[in-house]
Design a protein around this motif. Structure first.
Motif, mmCIF file in Angstrom:
data_model
loop_
_atom_site.group_PDB
_atom_site.id
_atom_site.type_symbol
_atom_site.label_atom_id
_atom_site.label_comp_id
_atom_site.label_asym_id
_atom_site.label_seq_id
_atom_site.Cartn_x
_atom_site.Cartn_y
_atom_site.Cartn_z
ATOM 1 N N GLY A 52 0.603 -1.046 -0.356
ATOM 2 C CA GLY A 52 -0.434 -0.482 0.315
ATOM 3 C C GLY A 52 1.859 1.606 -0.106
ATOM 4 N N ILE A 53 0.337 2.138 0.070
ATOM 5 C CA ILE A 53 0.706 3.684 -0.634
ATOM 6 C C ILE A 53 0.325 4.105 0.928
ATOM 7 C CG2 ILE A 53 1.303 6.001 -1.277
ATOM 8 C CD1 ILE A 53 1.402 4.265 -3.754
ATOM 9 N N ALA A 54 0.925 5.249 2.130
ATOM 10 C CA ALA A 54 0.053 5.631 3.020
ATOM 11 C C ALA A 54 0.206 7.211 3.186
ATOM 12 C CB ALA A 54 0.499 5.411 4.333
ATOM 13 N N LEU A 55 -0.540 8.483 2.441
ATOM 14 C CA LEU A 55 -0.532 9.503 2.370
ATOM 15 C C LEU A 55 -1.178 10.089 4.015
ATOM 16 C CD1 LEU A 55 -2.988 9.664 -0.715
ATOM 17 C CD2 LEU A 55 -0.547 10.177 -0.270
ATOM 18 N N THR A 56 -0.024 10.724 4.474
ATOM 19 C CA THR A 56 0.261 11.540 5.942
ATOM 20 C C THR A 56 -0.179 12.791 5.415
ATOM 21 O OG1 THR A 56 1.724 11.267 6.497
ATOM 22 C CG2 THR A 56 1.117 9.125 6.765
ATOM 23 N N PHE A 57 -0.962 13.679 6.942
ATOM 24 C CA PHE A 57 -0.883 14.431 6.375
ATOM 25 C C PHE A 57 -0.832 15.504 8.358
ATOM 26 C CE2 PHE A 57 -3.196 13.558 3.083
ATOM 27 C CZ PHE A 57 -3.334 13.868 2.455
ATOM 28 N N ASN A 58 0.220 16.048 7.813
ATOM 29 C CA ASN A 58 0.514 16.827 9.870
ATOM 30 C C ASN A 58 -0.151 18.086 10.139
ATOM 31 O OD1 ASN A 58 2.559 15.059 9.878
ATOM 32 N ND2 ASN A 58 4.503 16.273 10.266
ATOM 33 N N ILE A 59 -1.054 18.536 11.052
ATOM 34 C CA ILE A 59 -1.261 19.410 11.000
ATOM 35 C C ILE A 59 -1.269 20.321 12.481
ATOM 36 C CG2 ILE A 59 -3.521 20.772 11.403
ATOM 37 C CD1 ILE A 59 -5.503 18.754 10.006
ATOM 38 N N GLY A 60 -0.956 21.121 12.991
ATOM 39 C CA GLY A 60 -0.434 22.318 13.079
ATOM 40 C C GLY A 60 -0.701 22.844 13.558
ATOM 41 N N TRP A 61 -1.084 24.108 12.714
ATOM 42 C CA TRP A 61 -2.018 24.987 13.450
ATOM 43 C C TRP A 61 -3.271 25.471 12.001
ATOM 44 C CZ3 TRP A 61 -1.372 29.683 10.421
ATOM 45 C CH2 TRP A 61 -0.094 29.579 9.332
ATOM 46 N N GLY A 62 -4.447 26.242 12.051
ATOM 47 C CA GLY A 62 -4.824 26.738 11.515
ATOM 48 C C GLY A 62 -5.841 26.148 11.333
ATOM 49 N N PHE A 84 -1.843 13.809 10.828
ATOM 50 C CA PHE A 84 -1.158 13.330 12.514
ATOM 51 C C PHE A 84 -1.677 15.014 13.096
ATOM 52 C CE2 PHE A 84 1.576 10.273 10.624
ATOM 53 C CZ PHE A 84 1.041 9.131 11.331
ATOM 54 N N LEU A 85 -2.564 14.733 14.380
ATOM 55 C CA LEU A 85 -2.640 16.386 14.987
ATOM 56 C C LEU A 85 -1.708 16.980 15.858
ATOM 57 C CD1 LEU A 85 -6.231 15.136 14.754
ATOM 58 C CD2 LEU A 85 -4.809 16.562 13.150
ATOM 59 N N SER A 86 -1.435 17.507 15.882
ATOM 60 C CA SER A 86 -1.024 18.607 17.387
ATOM 61 C C SER A 86 -2.419 18.442 18.628
ATOM 62 C CB SER A 86 -0.507 19.821 17.102
ATOM 63 O OG SER A 86 -0.707 20.957 18.198
ATOM 64 N N SER A 109 -0.833 10.678 16.752
ATOM 65 C CA SER A 109 -0.891 12.235 16.958
ATOM 66 C C SER A 109 1.335 12.829 16.774
ATOM 67 C CB SER A 109 -0.351 11.681 19.001
ATOM 68 O OG SER A 109 0.309 12.697 19.530
ATOM 69 N N LEU A 110 0.812 14.672 16.948
ATOM 70 C CA LEU A 110 1.854 15.047 17.117
ATOM 71 C C LEU A 110 2.348 15.571 17.631
ATOM 72 C CD1 LEU A 110 3.262 15.388 13.565
ATOM 73 C CD2 LEU A 110 1.999 17.819 14.022
ATOM 74 N N GLY A 111 2.213 15.307 18.775
ATOM 75 C CA GLY A 111 2.582 15.436 20.413
ATOM 76 C C GLY A 111 1.601 16.872 20.579
ATOM 77 N N TYR A 112 2.290 17.384 21.240
ATOM 78 C CA TYR A 112 0.885 18.825 21.559
ATOM 79 C C TYR A 112 1.360 19.776 21.408
ATOM 80 C CZ TYR A 112 -2.077 21.607 24.315
ATOM 81 O OH TYR A 112 -2.713 22.360 25.182
ATOM 82 N N ILE A 199 5.688 6.093 2.690
ATOM 83 C CA ILE A 199 4.722 6.324 3.483
ATOM 84 C C ILE A 199 4.690 8.444 3.097
ATOM 85 C CG2 ILE A 199 4.670 7.966 5.624
ATOM 86 C CD1 ILE A 199 5.144 4.665 6.868
ATOM 87 N N ILE A 200 4.020 8.894 2.638
ATOM 88 C CA ILE A 200 4.485 10.191 2.336
ATOM 89 C C ILE A 200 3.892 11.626 3.031
ATOM 90 C CG2 ILE A 200 3.739 11.832 0.053
ATOM 91 C CD1 ILE A 200 2.869 9.463 -1.245
ATOM 92 N N LEU A 201 4.699 12.349 3.744
ATOM 93 C CA LEU A 201 4.831 13.721 3.801
ATOM 94 C C LEU A 201 4.377 14.444 3.701
ATOM 95 C CD1 LEU A 201 5.058 14.843 7.270
ATOM 96 C CD2 LEU A 201 7.454 15.381 5.935
ATOM 97 N N LEU A 202 2.741 14.693 3.844
ATOM 98 C CA LEU A 202 2.325 15.902 3.109
ATOM 99 C C LEU A 202 1.797 16.880 5.132
ATOM 100 C CD1 LEU A 202 0.585 13.986 0.885
ATOM 101 C CD2 LEU A 202 1.866 16.366 0.117
ATOM 102 N N HIS A 203 1.629 18.310 4.375
ATOM 103 C CA HIS A 203 0.493 18.904 5.290
ATOM 104 C C HIS A 203 -0.963 19.293 5.284
ATOM 105 C CE1 HIS A 203 4.788 18.988 6.028
ATOM 106 N NE2 HIS A 203 5.165 19.237 7.261
ATOM 107 N N ALA A 204 -1.339 19.400 5.984
ATOM 108 C CA ALA A 204 -3.326 19.989 6.069
ATOM 109 C C ALA A 204 -2.621 21.371 6.595
ATOM 110 C CB ALA A 204 -3.499 19.551 6.023
ATOM 111 N N SER A 205 -1.974 22.180 7.550
ATOM 112 C CA SER A 205 -1.690 23.324 8.396
ATOM 113 C C SER A 205 -2.273 24.260 7.514
ATOM 114 C CB SER A 205 -0.605 23.287 8.457
ATOM 115 O OG SER A 205 -0.185 22.447 10.551
ATOM 116 N N ASP A 206 -1.587 25.260 7.694
ATOM 117 C CA ASP A 206 -2.505 26.445 7.041
ATOM 118 C C ASP A 206 -1.169 26.817 5.913
ATOM 119 O OD1 ASP A 206 -4.949 26.745 7.653
ATOM 120 O OD2 ASP A 206 -4.914 28.421 8.000
ATOM 121 N N ALA A 207 -0.045 26.796 6.746
ATOM 122 C CA ALA A 207 1.234 27.267 5.832
ATOM 123 C C ALA A 207 1.158 26.655 4.180
ATOM 124 C CB ALA A 207 2.347 26.776 6.602
ATOM 125 N N ALA A 208 0.932 25.057 4.158
ATOM 126 C CA ALA A 208 0.775 25.013 3.364
ATOM 127 C C ALA A 208 -0.311 24.927 2.601
ATOM 128 C CB ALA A 208 0.969 22.990 3.668
#
Length: 246
Positions: A52-62, A84-86, A109-112, A199-208
């Motif tokens: 498989g292919i894993a799309l992963t999205f980090n969200i830390g703000w926005g 992965f959510l802060s 989790s993206l930590g706190y 495993i692919i690193l993407l972002h869903a924070s407002d910076a992206a």
């Protein structure tokens, strides 16, 4: 007489052989799932899988980019992805967290807070991980077992603490650098290098700001290379590769 006894034993011998290989298969499958987490008792970070292919999205703000990305995934038929959510972000945006969960996507989790685990004392690293878990518990998000270091940096101490808390550290094998906003073409190009097991690193924070625009083409490019899965599904469905931390 001797030949008769031999023939009588053959069915039993066959049963023993089948039972042995069945037990071996079960053991191998179990080992494949646990090998991702440790080797000789030493926790490691998962960065690549087998199936498989894993799309992963980090969200830390926005609060502007996450929902459009959710809609794009759903519109393009992607039913499995990992966010992965802060903990601090999740605490402030419970409605979006709820939308992610109801859409059927995995939450990790993206930590706190946005802290570098390699720069902090062990007690502070543990506190950051635990505080995020408390937030997810309050939001009734069950079974948050995956952790990504907030800055992407971690060491043996962070891995050990995560393991003690029942968390598996997840890194990545393909980094799109989408948060740098290099242009949609560049993001698509980097993501499209992924193969089955990545495993692919993407972002869903407002910076992206360009990720959502690039996402439909990324999905089209990768859909022929493998099935989209969550990180947990990837770990469970085959051998996972791990990073050795010096």
């Amino acid at each position: 007489m001797h030949h008769t006894k031999s023939r009588n034993w053959k069915p039993y011998l066959f049963i023993v052989i089948v039972s042995f290989f069945t037990a071996l298969l079960i053991y191998t499958q179990t080992l494949a799932q646990t090998a991702a987490f440790s080797a000789k008792g030493t926790p490691k970070a998962v960065f690549k899988g087998e199936n498989g292919i894993a799309l992963t999205f980090n969200i830390g703000w926005g609060d502007e980019k996450a929902v459009p990305i959710l809609k794009t995934l759903q519109k393009n038929g992607v039913k499995s992805a990992t966010f992965f959510l802060s903990g601090a972000w999740a605490e402030q945006h419970p409605d979006i967290v709820n939308r992610i969960e109801k859409a059927g996507y995995e939450i990790g989790s993206l930590g706190y807070a946005y802290v570098d685990y390699t720069d902090e004392e062990p007690a502070k690293v543990r506190h950051d991980m635990q505080k995020a878990q408390e937030v997810f518990k309050k939001l009734e998000i069950k079974d948050v077992k995956l952790l990504r270091s907030p800055t992407g940096h971690f060491d043996k101490t962070a891995l050990k603490i995560a393991d003690q808390l029942g968390l598996t550290m997840v890194h990545w094998s393909v980094n799109t650098d989408d948060w740098k906003n290099p242009g949609t073409a560049k993001i698509i190009e980097k993501a499209s290098t992924a193969e089955n097991g990545d495993i692919i690193l993407l972002h869903a924070s407002d910076a992206a700001k360009q990720t959502n625009k690039a996402l439909p083409q990324i999905i089209r490019h990768l859909s022929d290379k493998g099935k989209f899965v969550t990180v947990s599904e990837m770990i469970a469905n085959g051998k996972a590769e791990t990073k050795v931390i010096p």
